[in-house]
Structure formats: C-alpha cells, structure tokens
Design a protein around this motif. Structure first.
Motif, PDB file in Angstrom:
ATOM      1  N   PRO A   1       0.893  -1.360  -0.082  1.00  0.00           N
ATOM      2  CA  PRO A   1      -0.020   0.101   0.058  1.00  0.00           C
ATOM      3  C   PRO A   1       0.804   1.302   0.054  1.00  0.00           C
ATOM      4  CG  PRO A   1      -0.054  -0.903   2.164  1.00  0.00           C
ATOM      5  CD  PRO A   1       0.747  -1.926   1.308  1.00  0.00           C
ATOM      6  N   ASP A   2       0.228   2.351  -1.076  1.00  0.00           N
ATOM      7  CA  ASP A   2       0.718   3.603  -0.488  1.00  0.00           C
ATOM      8  C   ASP A   2       0.338   4.383   0.655  1.00  0.00           C
ATOM      9  OD1 ASP A   2       1.279   6.500  -0.715  1.00  0.00           O
ATOM     10  OD2 ASP A   2      -0.178   6.660  -2.433  1.00  0.00           O
ATOM     11  N   MET A   3       1.097   4.367   1.511  1.00  0.00           N
ATOM     12  CA  MET A   3       0.622   4.887   2.954  1.00  0.00           C
ATOM     13  C   MET A   3       0.029   6.332   2.912  1.00  0.00           C
ATOM     14  SD  MET A   3       0.932   2.105   4.403  1.00  0.00           S
ATOM     15  CE  MET A   3       0.600   2.273   6.067  1.00  0.00           C
ATOM     16  N   GLU A   4       0.191   6.858   1.860  1.00  0.00           N
ATOM     17  CA  GLU A   4      -0.331   8.203   1.996  1.00  0.00           C
ATOM     18  C   GLU A   4      -1.996   8.162   1.502  1.00  0.00           C
ATOM     19  OE1 GLU A   4       1.356  11.378  -0.658  1.00  0.00           O
ATOM     20  OE2 GLU A   4       3.119  10.802   0.060  1.00  0.00           O
ATOM     21  N   GLU A   5      -2.365   7.202   0.895  1.00  0.00           N
ATOM     22  CA  GLU A   5      -3.962   7.101   0.260  1.00  0.00           C
ATOM     23  C   GLU A   5      -4.585   6.048   1.189  1.00  0.00           C
ATOM     24  OE1 GLU A   5      -5.111   7.466  -3.819  1.00  0.00           O
ATOM     25  OE2 GLU A   5      -3.091   8.177  -4.330  1.00  0.00           O
ATOM     26  N   LEU A   6      -3.737   4.884   1.368  1.00  0.00           N
ATOM     27  CA  LEU A   6      -4.316   3.656   2.090  1.00  0.00           C
ATOM     28  C   LEU A   6      -3.880   3.374   3.154  1.00  0.00           C
ATOM     29  CD1 LEU A   6      -3.830   1.411  -1.331  1.00  0.00           C
ATOM     30  CD2 LEU A   6      -5.733   2.728  -0.642  1.00  0.00           C
ATOM     31  N   LEU A   7      -4.528   2.545   4.050  1.00  0.00           N
ATOM     32  CA  LEU A   7      -4.194   2.080   5.421  1.00  0.00           C
ATOM     33  C   LEU A   7      -3.499   0.682   5.232  1.00  0.00           C
ATOM     34  CD1 LEU A   7      -7.042   3.364   7.689  1.00  0.00           C
ATOM     35  CD2 LEU A   7      -4.917   4.268   7.364  1.00  0.00           C
ATOM     36  N   GLU A   8      -3.938  -0.044   4.226  1.00  0.00           N
ATOM     37  CA  GLU A   8      -3.575  -1.393   4.354  1.00  0.00           C
ATOM     38  C   GLU A   8      -4.358  -2.244   3.005  1.00  0.00           C
ATOM     39  OE1 GLU A   8      -5.134  -4.191   7.361  1.00  0.00           O
ATOM     40  OE2 GLU A   8      -6.644  -2.739   7.697  1.00  0.00           O
ATOM     41  N   LEU A   9      -3.960  -3.219   2.564  1.00  0.00           N
ATOM     42  CA  LEU A   9      -4.207  -4.039   1.189  1.00  0.00           C
ATOM     43  C   LEU A   9      -4.502  -5.268   2.045  1.00  0.00           C
ATOM     44  CD1 LEU A   9      -1.669  -3.269  -1.439  1.00  0.00           C
ATOM     45  CD2 LEU A   9      -4.047  -2.385  -1.528  1.00  0.00           C
ATOM     46  N   GLY A  10      -5.393  -5.931   1.422  1.00  0.00           N
ATOM     47  CA  GLY A  10      -5.613  -7.547   1.930  1.00  0.00           C
ATOM     48  C   GLY A  10      -6.282  -8.154   0.766  1.00  0.00           C
ATOM     49  N   TRP A  11      -6.181  -9.658   0.757  1.00  0.00           N
ATOM     50  CA  TRP A  11      -6.735 -10.396  -0.015  1.00  0.00           C
ATOM     51  C   TRP A  11      -8.102 -11.010   0.716  1.00  0.00           C
ATOM     52  CZ3 TRP A  11      -6.060 -11.189  -5.021  1.00  0.00           C
ATOM     53  CH2 TRP A  11      -4.765 -10.712  -5.706  1.00  0.00           C
ATOM     54  N   PHE A  12      -9.286 -11.161   0.058  1.00  0.00           N
ATOM     55  CA  PHE A  12     -10.514 -11.726   0.752  1.00  0.00           C
ATOM     56  C   PHE A  12     -11.129 -12.430  -0.175  1.00  0.00           C
ATOM     57  CE2 PHE A  12      -9.523  -7.399   2.629  1.00  0.00           C
ATOM     58  CZ  PHE A  12      -9.556  -7.598   3.955  1.00  0.00           C
ATOM     59  N   ASP A  13     -11.762 -13.701   0.390  1.00  0.00           N
ATOM     60  CA  ASP A  13     -12.572 -14.484  -0.524  1.00  0.00           C
ATOM     61  C   ASP A  13     -13.701 -13.838  -0.734  1.00  0.00           C
ATOM     62  OD1 ASP A  13     -10.673 -16.674  -0.117  1.00  0.00           O
ATOM     63  OD2 ASP A  13     -11.770 -17.372   1.796  1.00  0.00           O
ATOM     64  N   ARG A  14     -14.488 -14.135  -1.722  1.00  0.00           N
ATOM     65  CA  ARG A  14     -15.860 -13.542  -2.124  1.00  0.00           C
ATOM     66  C   ARG A  14     -16.803 -13.595  -1.172  1.00  0.00           C
ATOM     67  NH1 ARG A  14     -18.680 -13.383  -7.516  1.00  0.00           N
ATOM     68  NH2 ARG A  14     -17.048 -13.591  -8.435  1.00  0.00           N
ATOM     69  N   ASP A  15     -16.792 -14.636  -0.300  1.00  0.00           N
ATOM     70  CA  ASP A  15     -17.874 -14.916   0.605  1.00  0.00           C
ATOM     71  C   ASP A  15     -17.661 -13.852   1.804  1.00  0.00           C
ATOM     72  OD1 ASP A  15     -16.032 -16.401   1.327  1.00  0.00           O
ATOM     73  OD2 ASP A  15     -17.289 -18.187   2.102  1.00  0.00           O
ATOM     74  N   VAL A  16     -16.411 -13.423   2.218  1.00  0.00           N
ATOM     75  CA  VAL A  16     -16.022 -12.557   3.353  1.00  0.00           C
ATOM     76  C   VAL A  16     -16.257 -11.320   3.363  1.00  0.00           C
ATOM     77  CG1 VAL A  16     -13.956 -12.188   4.704  1.00  0.00           C
ATOM     78  CG2 VAL A  16     -14.235 -14.546   3.945  1.00  0.00           C
ATOM     79  N   ILE A  17     -16.225 -10.698   1.860  1.00  0.00           N
ATOM     80  CA  ILE A  17     -16.381  -9.456   1.696  1.00  0.00           C
ATOM     81  C   ILE A  17     -17.536  -8.712   2.125  1.00  0.00           C
ATOM     82  CG2 ILE A  17     -16.375  -7.912  -0.081  1.00  0.00           C
ATOM     83  CD1 ILE A  17     -14.304  -9.520  -1.629  1.00  0.00           C
ATOM     84  N   PRO A  18     -18.844  -9.369   2.143  1.00  0.00           N
ATOM     85  CA  PRO A  18     -20.072  -8.678   2.563  1.00  0.00           C
ATOM     86  C   PRO A  18     -19.924  -8.117   4.200  1.00  0.00           C
ATOM     87  CG  PRO A  18     -20.585 -10.340   1.087  1.00  0.00           C
ATOM     88  CD  PRO A  18     -19.174 -10.437   1.431  1.00  0.00           C
ATOM     89  N   THR A  19     -18.936  -8.973   4.841  1.00  0.00           N
ATOM     90  CA  THR A  19     -19.066  -8.819   6.335  1.00  0.00           C
ATOM     91  C   THR A  19     -17.770  -7.530   6.571  1.00  0.00           C
ATOM     92  OG1 THR A  19     -16.938 -10.224   6.621  1.00  0.00           O
ATOM     93  CG2 THR A  19     -19.021 -11.367   6.562  1.00  0.00           C
ATOM     94  N   LEU A  20     -17.199  -7.020   5.718  1.00  0.00           N
ATOM     95  CA  LEU A  20     -16.308  -5.964   5.804  1.00  0.00           C
ATOM     96  C   LEU A  20     -16.859  -4.636   5.940  1.00  0.00           C
ATOM     97  CD1 LEU A  20     -13.548  -6.997   3.239  1.00  0.00           C
ATOM     98  CD2 LEU A  20     -13.488  -7.405   5.852  1.00  0.00           C
ATOM     99  N   GLY A  21     -16.346  -3.748   6.739  1.00  0.00           N
ATOM    100  CA  GLY A  21     -16.479  -2.257   6.554  1.00  0.00           C
ATOM    101  C   GLY A  21     -16.285  -1.832   5.240  1.00  0.00           C
TER     102      GLY A  21
END
Length: 154
Positions: free
Chosen positions: A113-133
């Motif tokens: 991640p470019d720490m100016e624009e982003l806090l973090e990057l992550g890989w997520f399974d399709r079925d987990v994404i709806p649980t994220l903010g």
C-alpha cells in the motif's frame, strides 16, 4: 486531487462534480485484492480518476501502480457503474459522483500500500467481503466479475 479537478473546484467549490473513474477487480480465484482507504477507513476495490486525454485502461494501470506499486494485466471489462451508490462526500466537503469502468485484472507483481492514500491492502474470499466495513457498490462489481480458476481454488 488532480490539477484538473482542483481547477474545477476553484470555480465550483464543494458542489457536486461528476467524474469518470476506473476500478481494478484484481482476483486470484475467488480471492479479491481490496484496499482500506485512509480518508474513509472503508475497504474498496483499487482505482481512481481518469485524467483529461488519458485512456481509461492507462488510467487504471497508473492508479494501481500509484496506490500499490504493482503492475497489472487487464483481461477485460466487468461493467460500468454509477448512480447513487457511486456518490460521496469527502472529509473536506467535496461532493463527487463517479461513473467507473471496472476491469477484470491479473496481478503481475507484488503489491504494497501507498501509505498516503491507503491504510492497508488485503486478499479476501468472495464470501467474506460482505462482512467487511466497505463501500457497498463493490458488491455489485464483485458479483458481476467472472469466476476464473486460480492458484487458491480447491
């Protein structure tokens, strides 16, 4: 903010501005690369604005490189998205509506991640994404993205 948008903002203030955007749907099987943005704290797909005179695909390659340091290969277009889900108000009060073209992409190099624009990057399974903010509009893009076999498929 690009010089182009800054010049418009100097004339219209925080009023609604409709802008073209691009979005990278970077996948490995059913895992998606998402970025948590500094200005909102929410997870979203990686992308940004198209500059005047810039091809949208070139804008996507530039945005992914700027935000993650990674190179991508574009495999095709997932879809084009706009409307109410793509409207937002930034912390400085700027109102923006995006019309974004989402591209199916393959990651060709490591991402950080470019720490100016982003806090973090992550890989997520399709079925987990709806649980994220997250930005809710990404659900539709992910649902529309083609399923392809990847290194982590069973």
């Amino acid at each position: 903010m690009s010089d182009y948008v800054a010049s418009i903002r100097s004339r219209i203030g925080t009023d609604l501005l409709l802008l073209p955007g691009v979005t990278a749907v970077i996948r490995d099987g059913d895992r998606y690369l998402l970025a948590r943005h500094r200005h909102s704290g929410l997870w979203s797909l990686i992308g940004g604005g198209v500059e005047p005179g810039e091809e949208p695909a070139d804008a996507l390659v530039r945005e992914v490189l700027e935000e993650t340091g990674a190179r991508i290969r574009i495999r095709g277009i997932v879809g084009v998205y706009g409307g109410e889900p793509m409207m937002m108000t930034y912390p400085n009060g700027d109102n923006v509506g995006y019309v974004t073209t989402a591209y199916d992409c393959e990651l060709l190099s490591d991402a950080a991640p470019d720490m100016e624009e982003l806090l973090e990057l992550g890989w997520f399974d399709r079925d987990v994404i709806p649980t994220l903010g997250r930005r809710d509009w990404i659900d539709r893009v992910i649902d529309d993205s083609p399923r392809r076999p990847g290194a982590h498929d069973a």
